[in-house]
Enzyme design. Structure first.
Site, PDB file in Angstrom:
ATOM      1  CB  CYS A  70      -6.789   4.072  -4.574  1.00  0.00           C
ATOM      2  SG  CYS A  70      -6.732   2.434  -3.810  1.00  0.00           S
ATOM      3  CG  HIS A 112      -3.554   2.136  -7.047  1.00  0.00           C
ATOM      4  ND1 HIS A 112      -3.981   3.065  -6.119  1.00  0.00           N
ATOM      5  CD2 HIS A 112      -3.476   2.804  -8.242  1.00  0.00           C
ATOM      6  CE1 HIS A 112      -4.142   4.234  -6.712  1.00  0.00           C
ATOM      7  NE2 HIS A 112      -3.856   4.091  -8.003  1.00  0.00           N
TER       8      HIS A 112
END
Length: 243
Positions: free
Chosen positions: A76, A179
């Site tokens: 990510c 994230h």
């Protein structure tokens, strides 16, 4: 998964009228009084058509395609960086892995990266070092300040670190992990380019962006990085006067 260009509605093919142009025909009638146009003469009717042709509105340019890199493994951080730069070749997994090795030479498990197999899960140190290789800096935003004091015109993009549910295939696990997501402006509209989204989500104008950032920063364990050029960082022009 790869990247997906995202744009508005396309235009079908067509003739001159589809392009916003008026048909222009010169009369073959002789003896009319008027100036020459393209080697011929014409009267009031022809001049009227010419004026109407010159004043017609040209077609609007097509919307800029939006680069949206989707989630692959635990990369990510890589996706957020490439989405902010709108360039799939801006960074690669090998680039981030090399930075990780340079930050922690000779070690297997470090705070900079929890996966030793090159699958991702890089932390902020790797992101900051990666940005510096392209002449940019990551400015950590103090959540005690209001985002209204960010000088948006001097910020290239935003990278948020937010909690996200873990998945095992189609199953959502009762666990959360941090994230990275990218946010940036394209054609005066801000987009959420989270790599876990099917397509970019429109945030909107600067006021709507500030509302989005305020909402995110109210969440637990959420952090915000401003991506700015080295010059902007040196002169602190990423913040409004009096910030």
């Amino acid at each position: 998964m790869g990247s997906t260009p995202f744009s508005g509605k396309g235009r079908g093919g067509g003739g001159l009228q589809d392009l916003g142009c008026m048909p222009w025909k010169l009369s073959k009638q002789k003896g009319m009084v008027g100036g020459e146009v393209g080697g011929g003469t014409g009267g009031g009717e022809e001049r009227s058509e010419l004026r109407e042709h010159d004043l017609s509105t040209p077609p609007a340019p097509p919307p800029t395609p939006i680069y949206h890199e989707k989630q692959r493994r635990e990369l990510c951080a890589l996706h957020a960086l490439n989405n902010v730069f709108q360039d799939g070749a801006a960074f690669s997994r090998d680039t981030l892995q090399d930075i990780y090795q340079r930050l922690s030479p000779g070690t297997l498990v470090t705070p900079h990266k929890k996966s030793v197999l090159g699958n991702g899960n890089y932390d902020v140190n790797v992101i900051m070092a990666a940005l510096q290789t392209r002449g940019f800096e990551a400015v950590w935003w103090d959540k005690r300040r209001d985002v209204g004091s960010i000088a948006l015109s001097n910020v290239t993009g935003f990278i948020l670190n937010v909690p996200s549910n873990l998945r095992w295939g189609p199953l959502r696990l009762p666990l959360k992990r941090q994230h990275w997501i990218g946010v940036r402006e394209v054609d005066e509209v801000y987009y959420n380019l989270d790599s876990k989204l099917r397509s970019p989500h429109t945030i909107g104008n600067p006021d709507e962006l500030r509302k989005f950032l305020r909402h995110q920063l109210r969440g637990k364990n959420c952090e915000l990085l401003l991506v700015v050029s080295e010059e902007v960082e040196v002169h602190q022009t990423w913040r409004s006067d009096g910030c």
